[in-house]
Design a protein around this motif. Structure first.
Motif, PDB file in Angstrom:
ATOM      1  N   PRO A  38       0.562  -1.266  -0.101  1.00  0.00           N
ATOM      2  CA  PRO A  38      -0.003  -0.028  -0.178  1.00  0.00           C
ATOM      3  C   PRO A  38       0.855   1.123  -0.032  1.00  0.00           C
ATOM      4  O   PRO A  38       0.452   2.340  -0.736  1.00  0.00           O
ATOM      5  CB  PRO A  38      -0.737  -0.042   1.215  1.00  0.00           C
ATOM      6  N   GLN A  77      -7.055  -2.867   0.106  1.00  0.00           N
ATOM      7  CA  GLN A  77      -7.650  -2.413   1.150  1.00  0.00           C
ATOM      8  C   GLN A  77      -8.898  -2.895   1.643  1.00  0.00           C
ATOM      9  O   GLN A  77      -9.261  -3.230   2.735  1.00  0.00           O
ATOM     10  CB  GLN A  77      -7.324  -0.906   1.640  1.00  0.00           C
ATOM     11  N   HIS A  80      -8.639  -6.421   3.177  1.00  0.00           N
ATOM     12  CA  HIS A  80      -8.327  -6.133   4.482  1.00  0.00           C
ATOM     13  C   HIS A  80      -9.436  -5.878   5.351  1.00  0.00           C
ATOM     14  O   HIS A  80      -9.971  -6.302   6.309  1.00  0.00           O
ATOM     15  CB  HIS A  80      -7.065  -5.259   4.936  1.00  0.00           C
ATOM     16  N   TRP A  96      -0.750  -8.043   7.284  1.00  0.00           N
ATOM     17  CA  TRP A  96      -1.424  -6.851   6.474  1.00  0.00           C
ATOM     18  C   TRP A  96      -1.301  -5.759   7.476  1.00  0.00           C
ATOM     19  O   TRP A  96      -1.148  -4.648   7.177  1.00  0.00           O
ATOM     20  CB  TRP A  96      -2.682  -7.177   6.220  1.00  0.00           C
ATOM     21  N   MET A 100      -0.533  -1.622   7.026  1.00  0.00           N
ATOM     22  CA  MET A 100      -1.745  -0.657   6.784  1.00  0.00           C
ATOM     23  C   MET A 100      -1.819   0.281   8.134  1.00  0.00           C
ATOM     24  O   MET A 100      -2.096   1.531   8.001  1.00  0.00           O
ATOM     25  CB  MET A 100      -3.037  -1.641   7.214  1.00  0.00           C
ATOM     26  N   HIS A 104       1.667   3.021   6.478  1.00  0.00           N
ATOM     27  CA  HIS A 104       0.847   3.590   5.421  1.00  0.00           C
ATOM     28  C   HIS A 104       0.283   4.771   5.952  1.00  0.00           C
ATOM     29  O   HIS A 104       0.238   5.753   5.111  1.00  0.00           O
ATOM     30  CB  HIS A 104      -0.015   2.652   5.064  1.00  0.00           C
ATOM     31  N   GLN A 150      -9.802   0.858   8.783  1.00  0.00           N
ATOM     32  CA  GLN A 150      -8.657   0.931   7.523  1.00  0.00           C
ATOM     33  C   GLN A 150      -9.130   1.276   6.214  1.00  0.00           C
ATOM     34  O   GLN A 150     -10.095   0.829   5.603  1.00  0.00           O
ATOM     35  CB  GLN A 150      -8.205  -0.591   7.326  1.00  0.00           C
ATOM     36  N   GLY A 151      -8.445   2.303   5.581  1.00  0.00           N
ATOM     37  CA  GLY A 151      -8.596   2.761   4.337  1.00  0.00           C
ATOM     38  C   GLY A 151      -9.481   4.065   4.384  1.00  0.00           C
ATOM     39  O   GLY A 151      -9.521   4.669   3.495  1.00  0.00           O
ATOM     40  N   THR A 154      -6.933   6.699   3.361  1.00  0.00           N
ATOM     41  CA  THR A 154      -6.586   6.561   1.874  1.00  0.00           C
ATOM     42  C   THR A 154      -7.664   7.221   0.855  1.00  0.00           C
ATOM     43  O   THR A 154      -7.277   7.991  -0.035  1.00  0.00           O
ATOM     44  CB  THR A 154      -6.389   5.279   1.630  1.00  0.00           C
TER      45      THR A 154
END
Length: 231
Positions: A38, A77, A80, A96, A100, A104, A150-151, A154
């Motif tokens: 990532p 992602q 995950h 992972w 993450m 990241h 998570q994410g 992003t």
């Protein structure tokens, strides 16, 4: 790579870029470096898009490389977020979670900060102004919420990057993925409902605060209001 240089169709270029980066991700998995994927994709996407004006004849291929990297990053992602890591346990030995949650998030936070500074300079707004302070406070809160969700950071980074580079599709991918990441966390079975409710309440309050700040410091001009009325 020679074939990619010959392809002129946008969709074919995007598919080729996505598959090429997926193959590189497989190589990283074989070398037990999957948790860096990532971060590497985020760095690649940022470098290419921020320097895309220098690509000249290969401008379209560079854009499709950006969208291919963004699609693969969101796919990784999403795997995950929806607790599908067990599907890859036989192949991916490296965890992972570490990639993450640590490297990241730090890289994405730095890039979001750079984009915010650039956007505020474009808007000719001082970073020490109230709106600037609220923006960076919101960025810190989103980064904190990204530890369980998570994410999320992003998605915010994609929205800022798409707005900065005037890429509406990239901005749309960020908006949709943000909703999916928040929804995926809510339906996860690894956290209690009380904790999920608290995190989602915090996210909702953050969005309401962002909206109030936009109304206060970025009001709609009379011309824009007239255009919206005609539409």
């Amino acid at each position: 790579l020679l074939l990619w240089g010959m392809i002129k169709h946008k969709v074919a270029q995007w598919v080729f870029a996505f598959c090429l980066l997926a193959c590189l991700t497989g190589l990283l998995a074989e070398w037990h470096l999957l948790n860096l994927t990532p971060t590497l994709l985020v760095s690649l996407l940022s470098v290419v898009l921020l320097n895309i004006h220098r690509t000249g004849y290969h401008y379209q291929r560079a854009r499709m490389l950006v969208y291919g990297a963004a699609s693969l990053l969101l796919s990784i992602q999403l795997i995950h977020v929806f607790s599908m890591d067990r599907i890859f346990e036989a192949l991916f030995i490296s965890g992972w979670q570490s990639g993450m949650a640590v490297s990241h998030l730090l890289v994405v936070f730095t890039l979001c900060g750079f984009l915010l500074v650039s956007l505020f300079n474009q808007w000719q707004i001082l970073l020490t102004a109230t709106s600037g302070l609220f923006a960076f406070l919101g960025l810190v809160l989103i980064t904190a919420l990204s530890l369980p969700m998570q994410g999320l950071s992003t998605a915010v980074w994609l929205i800022l990057l798409g707005h900065y580079a005037n890429e509406s599709w990239l901005k749309g991918m960020g908006i949709v993925s943000g909703l999916v990441f928040a929804g995926g966390y809510y339906y996860s079975l690894e956290t209690t409902l009380m904790l999920k409710s608290l995190y989602l309440m915090g996210l909702g309050l953050l969005l309401l605060a962002a909206r109030l700040v936009m109304w206060r410091y970025f009001p709609i001009s009379d011309t824009q209001a007239e255009l919206e009325e005609h539409v």
